[in-house]
Design an enzyme around this catalytic site. Sequence first.
Site, mmCIF file in Angstrom:
data_model
loop_
_atom_site.group_PDB
_atom_site.id
_atom_site.type_symbol
_atom_site.label_atom_id
_atom_site.label_comp_id
_atom_site.label_asym_id
_atom_site.label_seq_id
_atom_site.Cartn_x
_atom_site.Cartn_y
_atom_site.Cartn_z
ATOM 1 C CG HIS A 37 -2.037 -0.900 1.201
ATOM 2 N ND1 HIS A 37 -3.217 -0.660 1.880
ATOM 3 C CD2 HIS A 37 -2.217 -2.081 0.548
ATOM 4 C CE1 HIS A 37 -4.061 -1.654 1.669
ATOM 5 N NE2 HIS A 37 -3.478 -2.532 0.872
ATOM 6 C CE1 TYR A 154 -7.911 -8.423 4.831
ATOM 7 C CE2 TYR A 154 -9.901 -7.185 4.304
ATOM 8 C CZ TYR A 154 -8.832 -7.953 3.904
ATOM 9 O OH TYR A 154 -8.681 -8.275 2.568
ATOM 10 C CE LYS A 208 -9.743 -11.415 3.873
ATOM 11 N NZ LYS A 208 -10.711 -10.862 2.898
ATOM 12 C CE LYS A 210 -6.085 -8.747 1.267
ATOM 13 N NZ LYS A 210 -7.036 -9.089 0.175
ATOM 14 C CG ASP A 239 -7.844 -13.021 0.248
ATOM 15 O OD1 ASP A 239 -7.650 -13.790 -0.705
ATOM 16 O OD2 ASP A 239 -8.157 -11.820 0.110
ATOM 17 N N PRO A 240 -5.144 -15.791 0.270
ATOM 18 C CG PRO A 240 -4.353 -17.963 0.144
ATOM 19 C CD PRO A 240 -5.626 -17.184 0.320
ATOM 20 C CG ASN A 241 -5.519 -11.073 -2.555
ATOM 21 O OD1 ASN A 241 -4.990 -10.223 -1.844
ATOM 22 N ND2 ASN A 241 -6.817 -11.070 -2.804
ATOM 23 C CD GLU A 264 -11.284 -13.391 0.602
ATOM 24 O OE1 GLU A 264 -11.256 -12.402 -0.157
ATOM 25 O OE2 GLU A 264 -11.362 -13.286 1.842
ATOM 26 C CG ASN A 287 -12.583 -10.305 -3.355
ATOM 27 O OD1 ASN A 287 -11.730 -11.039 -2.893
ATOM 28 N ND2 ASN A 287 -12.293 -9.093 -3.774
ATOM 29 C CG ASP A 311 -16.839 -3.952 -2.480
ATOM 30 O OD1 ASP A 311 -17.526 -2.918 -2.608
ATOM 31 O OD2 ASP A 311 -15.675 -3.948 -2.054
ATOM 32 C CG HIS A 338 -13.913 -7.190 -1.207
ATOM 33 N ND1 HIS A 338 -13.918 -5.903 -1.742
ATOM 34 C CD2 HIS A 338 -12.631 -7.597 -1.224
ATOM 35 C CE1 HIS A 338 -12.697 -5.573 -2.080
ATOM 36 N NE2 HIS A 338 -11.894 -6.565 -1.776
ATOM 37 C CB SER A 339 -13.502 -4.568 3.402
ATOM 38 O OG SER A 339 -12.970 -3.334 3.836
ATOM 39 C CG ASN A 340 -12.885 -0.814 -0.930
ATOM 40 O OD1 ASN A 340 -13.225 0.205 -0.339
ATOM 41 N ND2 ASN A 340 -13.684 -1.450 -1.771
ATOM 42 N NE ARG A 420 -4.353 -1.286 -3.669
ATOM 43 C CZ ARG A 420 -4.925 -2.212 -2.918
ATOM 44 N NH1 ARG A 420 -6.249 -2.218 -2.773
ATOM 45 N NH2 ARG A 420 -4.192 -3.124 -2.284
#
Length: 440
Positions: A37, A154, A208, A210, A239-241, A264, A287, A311, A338-340, A420
């Site tokens: 980020h 999170y 959770k 990330k 969540d391994p994305n 996830e 997601n 979302d 989901h969130s951001n 982003r």
Amino acid sequence: MTFTTPFSDKAGPRIKAITVTPIAVVDPPLLNAAGLHAPYALRTIVELVTDDGISGISEIPGNSDIDAALEASKPLLIGRDVFQLHEIRQVLVNHFGTDTAAQRGDAPWDQRKMVHIFSAIEVACLDIIGKVVGRPVVDLLGGKLRDRVPFSAYLFYKYEGAGGKLAFDTDPNAEGWAAARQASALNPTEIVAQAKAMCAEFGFQSIKLKGGVFEPRQEVDAMFALYEAFGPNVPLRIDPNALWKVETAIQYGREMEPILEYLEDPVRGQAAMAEVRKALKTPLATNMCTTSFEDIPNSIAIGSEDIILSDHHFWGGLRASMTLSGICETFGRGLSMHSNSHLGISLAAMVHLGAALPQVPYALDTHYPWQSDEIITAGRFTFEEGAVLVPQEPGLGVELDREALVRLHQNYLDCGLKKRDDEPEMQKKQPGWKFQAVRW
């Protein structure tokens, strides 16, 4: 479709003005599959004002291209009746077209244009409609089924740093969660410390992590460390994305079966998710592989997930999310959110939606603890035992803090970010680092 009569003859509150304000909020150096980020997270605040002076607000992820599209939508929307949401959506579709699943992109965040534009306009219209009829938004979605909406802690791997102007530096005077939020979390011990601080501050009842940052063994070890620290009564998820290969997901998924509430997006794409799902007892959530209505028929046909993480910013608004809820109920899917990196306007919308859903079997995601800024006059939302009380005031139940809007817009102008992109931020710590869609 062409509108021969652009506006209904019946009197109604019509849009007189639309203001689109990009802002930047302090964000710590949080790690994820796409990199790191930036010191600021971008959001866009949209305000509609009717011809009789009623204001409605919304908040979406910040992106200069979407901001430009919102500006371009102004002549299409000025004069429209805020109650005529189907007409408003059709006008926008006629101009911008519909999104495709491919436009979502490989990054963990959604990059589609139309869903963002309409969700911004719809939420602001619903805020106005609620004020006109004297009812909270939850009542416009069918009514309130719960007084409080539960959220999950999170956790993020992160470098030391407070974000914002401090970037990788820290505030030595910070205490409690404010201090923990700027501490490093790069191994299981530090992840557990982060979890304890966050749960102590917000009372979260589930956790959770990330993932997709480190080699899977380290992340799985962190999950077992969390299980040891919090015990079997605190649901855990990771969540391994979508960065794991199928065989990796099956190997570590089986190892974590005794401790996970759900897994996830361990792998990328519906076909790979379906393969992993057949091999594991643990429910799979997504997601990333099922992110639009056009994805659902194949999802049902091959069985790619058990839980869809909605979302409203990405599915086209609050009412579309209610439609998704009905589809999930019909086909035996669980639904959560989901969130951001969001502020109080988005959180308020999430809470209204969460209160209207027929079932909330899983606590919703939220990045809210990671943000220290706020854009609403009442200040930051309060969490009690990890849950947020549903606002009872008309509309969203929150009002725009105009002084904060000016300050956070100046942050946007000063920081120079337009969208982003976590890869160049990661290269500040690891020169030459590149995002890979599948890594392990």
